[in-house]
Design a protein around this motif. Structure first.
Motif, PDB file in Angstrom:
ATOM      1  N   LEU A 131       0.832  -1.202   0.000  1.00  0.00           N
ATOM      2  CA  LEU A 131       0.000   0.000   0.000  1.00  0.00           C
ATOM      3  C   LEU A 131       0.868   1.254   0.000  1.00  0.00           C
ATOM      4  O   LEU A 131       0.633   2.194  -0.763  1.00  0.00           O
ATOM      5  CB  LEU A 131      -0.927  -0.018   1.226  1.00  0.00           C
ATOM      6  CG  LEU A 131      -1.944   1.121   1.325  1.00  0.00           C
ATOM      7  CD1 LEU A 131      -2.967   1.017   0.209  1.00  0.00           C
ATOM      8  CD2 LEU A 131      -2.637   1.092   2.674  1.00  0.00           C
ATOM      9  N   PHE A 132       1.898   1.239   0.851  1.00  0.00           N
ATOM     10  CA  PHE A 132       2.822   2.373   0.933  1.00  0.00           C
ATOM     11  C   PHE A 132       3.504   2.615  -0.418  1.00  0.00           C
ATOM     12  O   PHE A 132       3.616   3.752  -0.878  1.00  0.00           O
ATOM     13  CB  PHE A 132       3.873   2.104   2.024  1.00  0.00           C
ATOM     14  CG  PHE A 132       4.969   3.134   2.078  1.00  0.00           C
ATOM     15  CD1 PHE A 132       4.731   4.394   2.605  1.00  0.00           C
ATOM     16  CD2 PHE A 132       6.239   2.852   1.589  1.00  0.00           C
ATOM     17  CE1 PHE A 132       5.736   5.356   2.646  1.00  0.00           C
ATOM     18  CE2 PHE A 132       7.244   3.790   1.623  1.00  0.00           C
ATOM     19  CZ  PHE A 132       6.995   5.047   2.158  1.00  0.00           C
ATOM     20  N   VAL A 174       1.712   9.275  -5.507  1.00  0.00           N
ATOM     21  CA  VAL A 174       2.158  10.621  -5.095  1.00  0.00           C
ATOM     22  C   VAL A 174       3.261  11.121  -6.019  1.00  0.00           C
ATOM     23  O   VAL A 174       3.227  12.257  -6.492  1.00  0.00           O
ATOM     24  CB  VAL A 174       2.610  10.615  -3.613  1.00  0.00           C
ATOM     25  CG1 VAL A 174       3.325  11.909  -3.245  1.00  0.00           C
ATOM     26  CG2 VAL A 174       1.422  10.379  -2.699  1.00  0.00           C
ATOM     27  N   LEU A 175       4.242  10.239  -6.296  1.00  0.00           N
ATOM     28  CA  LEU A 175       5.338  10.621  -7.205  1.00  0.00           C
ATOM     29  C   LEU A 175       4.808  10.938  -8.602  1.00  0.00           C
ATOM     30  O   LEU A 175       5.271  11.887  -9.261  1.00  0.00           O
ATOM     31  CB  LEU A 175       6.382   9.501  -7.277  1.00  0.00           C
ATOM     32  CG  LEU A 175       7.285   9.341  -6.045  1.00  0.00           C
ATOM     33  CD1 LEU A 175       8.151   8.100  -6.171  1.00  0.00           C
ATOM     34  CD2 LEU A 175       8.182  10.566  -5.854  1.00  0.00           C
ATOM     35  N   LYS A 184       3.599  14.894 -12.677  1.00  0.00           N
ATOM     36  CA  LYS A 184       2.641  15.543 -13.579  1.00  0.00           C
ATOM     37  C   LYS A 184       2.578  17.045 -13.293  1.00  0.00           C
ATOM     38  O   LYS A 184       2.544  17.871 -14.203  1.00  0.00           O
ATOM     39  CB  LYS A 184       1.255  14.920 -13.426  1.00  0.00           C
ATOM     40  CG  LYS A 184       1.078  13.637 -14.216  1.00  0.00           C
ATOM     41  CD  LYS A 184       0.961  13.939 -15.687  1.00  0.00           C
ATOM     42  CE  LYS A 184       0.855  12.674 -16.516  1.00  0.00           C
ATOM     43  NZ  LYS A 184       1.028  12.956 -17.940  1.00  0.00           N
ATOM     44  N   THR A 185       2.546  17.386 -11.998  1.00  0.00           N
ATOM     45  CA  THR A 185       2.486  18.791 -11.589  1.00  0.00           C
ATOM     46  C   THR A 185       3.740  19.520 -12.061  1.00  0.00           C
ATOM     47  O   THR A 185       3.675  20.623 -12.612  1.00  0.00           O
ATOM     48  CB  THR A 185       2.348  18.894 -10.046  1.00  0.00           C
ATOM     49  OG1 THR A 185       1.280  18.058  -9.640  1.00  0.00           O
ATOM     50  CG2 THR A 185       2.080  20.322  -9.600  1.00  0.00           C
ATOM     51  N   GLN A 186       4.901  18.887 -11.854  1.00  0.00           N
ATOM     52  CA  GLN A 186       6.173  19.494 -12.282  1.00  0.00           C
ATOM     53  C   GLN A 186       6.229  19.639 -13.803  1.00  0.00           C
ATOM     54  O   GLN A 186       6.688  20.652 -14.323  1.00  0.00           O
ATOM     55  CB  GLN A 186       7.353  18.650 -11.775  1.00  0.00           C
ATOM     56  CG  GLN A 186       7.607  18.817 -10.287  1.00  0.00           C
ATOM     57  CD  GLN A 186       8.739  17.939  -9.784  1.00  0.00           C
ATOM     58  OE1 GLN A 186       9.167  17.035 -10.475  1.00  0.00           O
ATOM     59  NE2 GLN A 186       9.182  18.215  -8.575  1.00  0.00           N
ATOM     60  N   ASP A 187       5.743  18.587 -14.517  1.00  0.00           N
ATOM     61  CA  ASP A 187       5.714  18.649 -15.988  1.00  0.00           C
ATOM     62  C   ASP A 187       4.845  19.810 -16.449  1.00  0.00           C
ATOM     63  O   ASP A 187       5.199  20.532 -17.383  1.00  0.00           O
ATOM     64  CB  ASP A 187       5.172  17.323 -16.565  1.00  0.00           C
ATOM     65  CG  ASP A 187       6.193  16.202 -16.460  1.00  0.00           C
ATOM     66  OD1 ASP A 187       7.349  16.488 -16.094  1.00  0.00           O
ATOM     67  OD2 ASP A 187       5.833  15.026 -16.727  1.00  0.00           O
ATOM     68  N   GLY A 188       3.718  20.017 -15.775  1.00  0.00           N
ATOM     69  CA  GLY A 188       2.817  21.131 -16.109  1.00  0.00           C
ATOM     70  C   GLY A 188       3.512  22.468 -15.916  1.00  0.00           C
ATOM     71  O   GLY A 188       3.420  23.367 -16.746  1.00  0.00           O
TER      72      GLY A 188
END
Length: 206
Positions: free
Chosen positions: A157-158, A165-166, A171-175
């Motif tokens: 699960l972890f 999360v990664l 995705k956020t960083q790519d954006g």
């Protein structure tokens, strides 16, 4: 004369070891130990194992001619195996009870009679308890399996959460990178245009 008889009576000793209680698992084989000692030796010694003191029917009955000979079987229960020896071991007349059942629990008496000592007799008793395979062991095993399984589950699960999360962070960083690239691209275009205007303002002199 009284003392003489007393001495003979105590010359033959039978022992089942340090403890007279034995515990066995249901369907297992169990050793019932017994040894005897005699100060003046023995001749045509007779030994019998009784269950719950039923002297009518012994579960093992044997005889030993002398110290130089091994015991020989007179009669036995088919589930009883003789494992003792008088030549190889110290007057050992132990038996093994095979595939014990709950009904086998009770008192086992190892009885010895020595004709050489005016038929002196002596016995020793073992109390056998038959138990089912321990529930505690099963519970402990289940707890261990549960804990290990739980830990592995938590680890999986972890790892999944970490990957998700990664993935989101990536995705956020790519954006953000795309935004930076597009804005820097505009800047470059503007700079390029500005540069070309500057070049046009200052043509090379002839």
């Amino acid at each position: 004369p009284g003392l003489h008889v007393l001495a003979i009576a105590f010359a033959l000793e039978v022992s089942v070891g340090k403890t007279n209680t034995v515990m066995a698992l249901n369907n297992s084989d169990v050793l019932l130990p017994c040894t005897f000692t005699t100060c003046i030796g023995f001749q045509d010694l007779v030994f019998t194992w009784y269950f719950n003191s039923t002297e009518m029917v012994g579960i093992y009955h044997g005889k030993i001619k002398s110290k130089a000979s091994e015991p020989f079987l007179v009669g036995r229960n088919p589930r009883v195996e003789f494992v003792g020896s008088t030549t190889g071991k110290d007057n050992n007349i132990s038996i093994v009870l095979k595939n014990v059942e709950f009904s086998d629990a009770g008192k086992y008496t190892c009885h010895v009679k020595n004709p050489k000592e005016k038929n002196a007799q002596h016995n020793a008793t073992i109390f056998l308890t038959v138990v089912q395979k321990s529930k505690c062991d099963n519970t402990l095993t289940l707890i261990i399996v549960g804990v290990v399984g739980g830990l592995i589950g938590l680890l999986i699960l972890f790892m999944l959460v970490k990957r998700v999360v990664l993935f989101i962070i990536k995705k956020t960083q790519d954006g953000k990178k795309e935004c930076l690239v597009s804005s820097s691209g505009n800047d470059n275009t503007e700079n390029g245009l500005a540069g070309s205007k500057a070049e046009q303002k200052a043509p090379p002199k002839a």
